[in-house]
Structures are given as structure tokens and as C-alpha cells.
Design a protein around this motif. Structure first.
Motif, PDB file in Angstrom:
ATOM      1  N   SER A  78      -1.276   5.873  11.544  1.00 10.94           N
ATOM      2  CA  SER A  78      -0.427   4.732  11.896  1.00 10.94           C
ATOM      3  C   SER A  78       0.586   4.438  10.797  1.00 10.94           C
ATOM      4  O   SER A  78       0.430   4.882   9.654  1.00 10.94           O
ATOM      5  CB  SER A  78      -1.289   3.478  12.126  1.00 10.94           C
ATOM      6  N   GLU A  80       0.903   1.475   9.585  1.00 11.94           N
ATOM      7  CA  GLU A  80       0.176   0.590   8.678  1.00 11.94           C
ATOM      8  C   GLU A  80      -0.614   1.384   7.636  1.00 11.94           C
ATOM      9  O   GLU A  80      -0.645   1.012   6.467  1.00 11.94           O
ATOM     10  CB  GLU A  80      -0.773  -0.324   9.463  1.00 11.94           C
ATOM     11  N   ALA A  83       1.856   2.811   5.101  1.00 13.05           N
ATOM     12  CA  ALA A  83       2.383   1.732   4.259  1.00 13.05           C
ATOM     13  C   ALA A  83       1.343   1.264   3.248  1.00 13.05           C
ATOM     14  O   ALA A  83       1.679   0.981   2.093  1.00 13.05           O
ATOM     15  CB  ALA A  83       2.854   0.574   5.119  1.00 13.05           C
ATOM     16  N   ALA A  84       0.078   1.201   3.649  1.00  9.73           N
ATOM     17  CA  ALA A  84      -0.975   0.772   2.725  1.00  9.73           C
ATOM     18  C   ALA A  84      -1.065   1.729   1.540  1.00  9.73           C
ATOM     19  O   ALA A  84      -1.237   1.298   0.400  1.00  9.73           O
ATOM     20  CB  ALA A  84      -2.315   0.682   3.454  1.00  9.73           C
ATOM     21  N   TRP A 166       6.232  -7.647   8.112  1.00 11.86           N
ATOM     22  CA  TRP A 166       4.781  -7.451   8.296  1.00 11.86           C
ATOM     23  C   TRP A 166       4.290  -6.196   7.623  1.00 11.86           C
ATOM     24  O   TRP A 166       3.093  -5.996   7.509  1.00 11.86           O
ATOM     25  CB  TRP A 166       4.417  -7.429   9.776  1.00 11.86           C
ATOM     26  N   LEU A 167       5.204  -5.335   7.146  1.00 12.00           N
ATOM     27  CA  LEU A 167       4.797  -4.038   6.650  1.00 12.00           C
ATOM     28  C   LEU A 167       5.224  -3.761   5.211  1.00 12.00           C
ATOM     29  O   LEU A 167       4.429  -3.317   4.410  1.00 12.00           O
ATOM     30  CB  LEU A 167       5.401  -2.965   7.569  1.00 12.00           C
TER      31      LEU A 167
END
Length: 170
Positions: A78, A80, A83-84, A166-167
Motif C-alpha cells: 500500500s 501507507e 510512506a511509513a 494524511w500521508l
């Protein structure tokens, strides 16, 4: 069909990889790659059979007057998850030093796109996505973490198309 996120980024080297000026970069590759490999959502990372990603040749058409080009390509479950990792402490600390090792390039050298789960993207695909992003800006075909698009099978109700708040940290 299920999709995974493909990402590519490349950089123009300020010196050859065996130059002392790049010693800290070379020394950091293994720990940073180990964090990526163990990260939730990580699927695959481009490397040779010997585990050497620095030996992959691609984007040489954009080397300019640099000492060469280094390429990183991977797939993730994903946006997310990617990005993490990208905004995680070890990678960010490494990234902050990039001007010591790489030329500044004014055009995009990173692109993201969706691939069918299990598909291993090629460097030719990656080059095509970078060129598309440069010519057309972010689209569902090639995009960035800041301006991204949901996977083709995402529920439109859940899509947060391009909302960097949000990211991505500001």
C-alpha cells in the motif's frame, strides 16, 4: 484482482561508489535495506542474485555529467506502508544526507504506480513511468507520494486521492 504499489527512484552520483566521499552512503545501504525488507507491507526489492542493488543498470540516459546512476525499485502492499518506511527515522536520517552523495535534479526521479500482485516491475517499465510523470505530471499511470491515486480495485468511498496531509509530513 489485487494490486501492489511499485516505486522507483534513482539518483545521479557525485562520485563513484568506491570513492571515499560516498563511504557513508555505501555503509548505510545494508541497514536501510534491512529496515525496508522487514517493514510491514514490504513485498519485493530489486537486486542482483548476489543481493547487490547498486549493480543494476538503468536510467543511464539521464546520467548527465554525473559519476553514474543508482536505482532503487520495490513493491509494497500500500501507499501507507511505503510512506511509513520512507518517513521512518532511519530512512529520513539517511535521506537528509543525500546532497553529500547525489546531484540535485530538477525533474522527477521518483515514480509510483500500481501493478498486479506478484508482478515484478522491470527497469524499462520504471523508465517509462518516470518519463510519463515528467511529461504529464501525476496521473493514475505514474504518480508520487504527495499526489497519489488509489489502486484500480480500491473502493471509491475509501480513496483519499492525492490528500498529502494524511500521508506525507509537511
Amino acid at each position: 484482482m489485487t494490486y501492489q504499489l511499485a516505486q522507483v527512484n534513482y539518483s545521479r552520483l557525485l562520485a563513484p561508489l568506491d570513492d571515499p566521499r560516498l563511504a557513508a552512503f555505501v555503509a548505510g545501504l545494508e541497514p536501510v535495506n534491512a529496515v525496508a525488507d522487514a517493514a510491514p507491507g514490504f513485498v519485493w526489492r530489486m537486486q542482483t542474485e548476489d543481493g547487490d542493488a547498486t549493480a543494476i543498470r538503468a536510467f543511464e540516459w539521464d546520467a548527465g555529467e554525473s559519476a553514474g546512476v543508482i536505482v532503487n525499485m520495490s513493491t509494497w502492499t500500500s501507499i501507507e506502508a511505503l510512506a511509513a518506511f520512507v518517513y521512518g527515522p532511519l530512512h529520513v536520517a539517511f535521506l537528509r544526507q543525500r546532497r553529500k552523495w547525489f546531484e540535485k535534479v530538477e525533474r522527477p526521479t521518483t515514480a509510483l504506480w500500481w501493478v498486479a500482485a506478484g508482478h515484478v516491475p522491470t527497469t524499462a517499465e520504471a523508465e517509462e513511468r518516470i518519463l510519463h510523470l515528467r511529461e504529464h505530471g501525476p496521473t493514475p499511470y505514474a504518480f508520487t507520494l504527495r499526489r497519489h491515486f488509489p489502486s484500480p480495485d480500491a473502493d471509491p468511498e475509501d480513496a483519499r486521492d492525492g490528500d498529502p496531509g494524511w500521508l506525507c509530513p509537511a
